[in-house]
Design a protein around this motif. Structure first.
Motif, PDB file in Angstrom:
ATOM      1  N   UNK A   1       0.833  -1.211   0.000  1.00 56.99           N
ATOM      2  CA  UNK A   1       0.000   0.000   0.000  1.00 56.99           C
ATOM      3  C   UNK A   1       0.866   1.258   0.000  1.00 56.99           C
ATOM      4  N   UNK A   2       1.863   1.323   0.864  1.00 56.60           N
ATOM      5  CA  UNK A   2       2.740   2.501   0.918  1.00 56.60           C
ATOM      6  C   UNK A   2       3.519   2.636  -0.386  1.00 56.60           C
ATOM      7  N   UNK A   3       3.986   1.504  -0.919  1.00 55.11           N
ATOM      8  CA  UNK A   3       4.728   1.513  -2.178  1.00 55.11           C
ATOM      9  C   UNK A   3       3.851   2.049  -3.315  1.00 55.11           C
ATOM     10  N   UNK A   4       2.591   1.621  -3.381  1.00 58.36           N
ATOM     11  CA  UNK A   4       1.691   2.095  -4.429  1.00 58.36           C
ATOM     12  C   UNK A   4       1.345   3.572  -4.254  1.00 58.36           C
ATOM     13  N   UNK A   5       1.219   4.020  -3.020  1.00 55.41           N
ATOM     14  CA  UNK A   5       0.965   5.443  -2.775  1.00 55.41           C
ATOM     15  C   UNK A   5       2.137   6.274  -3.276  1.00 55.41           C
ATOM     16  N   UNK A   6       3.358   5.835  -2.970  1.00 56.60           N
ATOM     17  CA  UNK A   6       4.546   6.564  -3.429  1.00 56.60           C
ATOM     18  C   UNK A   6       4.653   6.557  -4.952  1.00 56.60           C
ATOM     19  N   UNK A   7       4.338   5.422  -5.574  1.00 52.78           N
ATOM     20  CA  UNK A   7       4.380   5.362  -7.034  1.00 52.78           C
ATOM     21  C   UNK A   7       3.333   6.270  -7.667  1.00 52.78           C
ATOM     22  N   UNK A   8       2.143   6.315  -7.090  1.00 51.45           N
ATOM     23  CA  UNK A   8       1.097   7.186  -7.626  1.00 51.45           C
ATOM     24  C   UNK A   8       1.517   8.653  -7.514  1.00 51.45           C
ATOM     25  N   UNK A   9       2.078   9.030  -6.374  1.00 51.02           N
ATOM     26  CA  UNK A   9       2.536  10.410  -6.194  1.00 51.02           C
ATOM     27  C   UNK A   9       3.632  10.743  -7.201  1.00 51.02           C
ATOM     28  N   UNK A  10       4.585   9.826  -7.370  1.00 54.27           N
ATOM     29  CA  UNK A  10       5.685  10.055  -8.320  1.00 54.27           C
ATOM     30  C   UNK A  10       5.152  10.201  -9.748  1.00 54.27           C
ATOM     31  N   UNK A  11       4.204   9.360 -10.127  1.00 55.59           N
ATOM     32  CA  UNK A  11       3.633   9.446 -11.484  1.00 55.59           C
ATOM     33  C   UNK A  11       2.946  10.785 -11.707  1.00 55.59           C
ATOM     34  N   UNK A  12       2.173  11.241 -10.712  1.00 52.39           N
ATOM     35  CA  UNK A  12       1.489  12.522 -10.881  1.00 52.39           C
ATOM     36  C   UNK A  12       2.460  13.697 -10.877  1.00 52.39           C
ATOM     37  N   UNK A  13       3.550  13.595 -10.118  1.00 55.27           N
ATOM     38  CA  UNK A  13       4.569  14.658 -10.129  1.00 55.27           C
ATOM     39  C   UNK A  13       5.229  14.727 -11.504  1.00 55.27           C
ATOM     40  N   UNK A  14       5.614  13.565 -12.050  1.00 51.52           N
ATOM     41  CA  UNK A  14       6.236  13.563 -13.377  1.00 51.52           C
ATOM     42  C   UNK A  14       5.258  14.036 -14.449  1.00 51.52           C
ATOM     43  N   UNK A  15       3.988  13.679 -14.323  1.00 54.06           N
ATOM     44  CA  UNK A  15       2.985  14.167 -15.281  1.00 54.06           C
ATOM     45  C   UNK A  15       2.851  15.686 -15.177  1.00 54.06           C
ATOM     46  N   UNK A  16       2.918  16.212 -13.967  1.00 58.72           N
ATOM     47  CA  UNK A  16       2.867  17.662 -13.788  1.00 58.72           C
ATOM     48  C   UNK A  16       4.058  18.368 -14.409  1.00 58.72           C
ATOM     49  N   UNK A  17       5.235  17.764 -14.267  1.00 60.46           N
ATOM     50  CA  UNK A  17       6.439  18.347 -14.874  1.00 60.46           C
ATOM     51  C   UNK A  17       6.305  18.359 -16.394  1.00 60.46           C
ATOM     52  N   UNK A  18       5.815  17.261 -16.962  1.00 60.68           N
ATOM     53  CA  UNK A  18       5.631  17.212 -18.415  1.00 60.68           C
ATOM     54  C   UNK A  18       4.568  18.207 -18.870  1.00 60.68           C
ATOM     55  N   UNK A  19       3.493  18.354 -18.092  1.00 53.95           N
ATOM     56  CA  UNK A  19       2.460  19.331 -18.443  1.00 53.95           C
ATOM     57  C   UNK A  19       3.026  20.738 -18.405  1.00 53.95           C
ATOM     58  N   UNK A  20       3.874  21.026 -17.427  1.00 52.64           N
ATOM     59  CA  UNK A  20       4.505  22.345 -17.336  1.00 52.64           C
ATOM     60  C   UNK A  20       5.384  22.600 -18.564  1.00 52.64           C
ATOM     61  N   UNK A  21       6.157  21.591 -18.989  1.00 50.32           N
ATOM     62  CA  UNK A  21       6.989  21.743 -20.175  1.00 50.32           C
ATOM     63  C   UNK A  21       6.132  21.987 -21.415  1.00 50.32           C
ATOM     64  N   UNK A  22       5.007  21.304 -21.517  1.00 48.73           N
ATOM     65  CA  UNK A  22       4.128  21.483 -22.672  1.00 48.73           C
ATOM     66  C   UNK A  22       3.518  22.881 -22.660  1.00 48.73           C
ATOM     67  N   UNK A  23       3.143  23.362 -21.479  1.00 49.83           N
ATOM     68  CA  UNK A  23       2.565  24.708 -21.381  1.00 49.83           C
ATOM     69  C   UNK A  23       3.590  25.791 -21.710  1.00 49.83           C
ATOM     70  N   UNK A  24       4.864  25.516 -21.515  1.00 53.58           N
ATOM     71  CA  UNK A  24       5.900  26.482 -21.847  1.00 53.58           C
ATOM     72  C   UNK A  24       6.046  26.644 -23.364  1.00 53.58           C
TER      73      UNK A  24
END
Length: 60
Positions: A5-28
């Motif tokens: 459960x903790x491992x999946x929570x950390x993976x979900x957070x990491x995936x959303x952080x990386x998606x946010x970084x990619x979205x920021x790059x696209x918006x630039x």
């Protein structure tokens, strides 16, 4: 793995952080098709982990 459960929570957070970084790059404005692919992939994996967390929630 005893505490998935903790491992999946950390993976979900990491995936959303990386998606946010990619979205920021696209918006630039400077992006390629691979950036859009990674954004969709990270969002997909993040949503998948959230669904797995909700499906395997311990009964209270």
């Amino acid at each position: 793995m005893p505490n998935q459960r903790i491992f999946r929570i950390l993976l979900a957070i990491a995936c959303f952080v990386f998606a946010g970084v990619k979205a920021w790059q696209i918006m630039q404005g400077e992006y390629e098709w691979i950036d859009i692919f990674f954004l969709i992939a990270f969002l997909g994996f993040g949503i998948m982990y959230v669904v797995l967390l909700n499906r395997n929630k311990p009964q209270e």
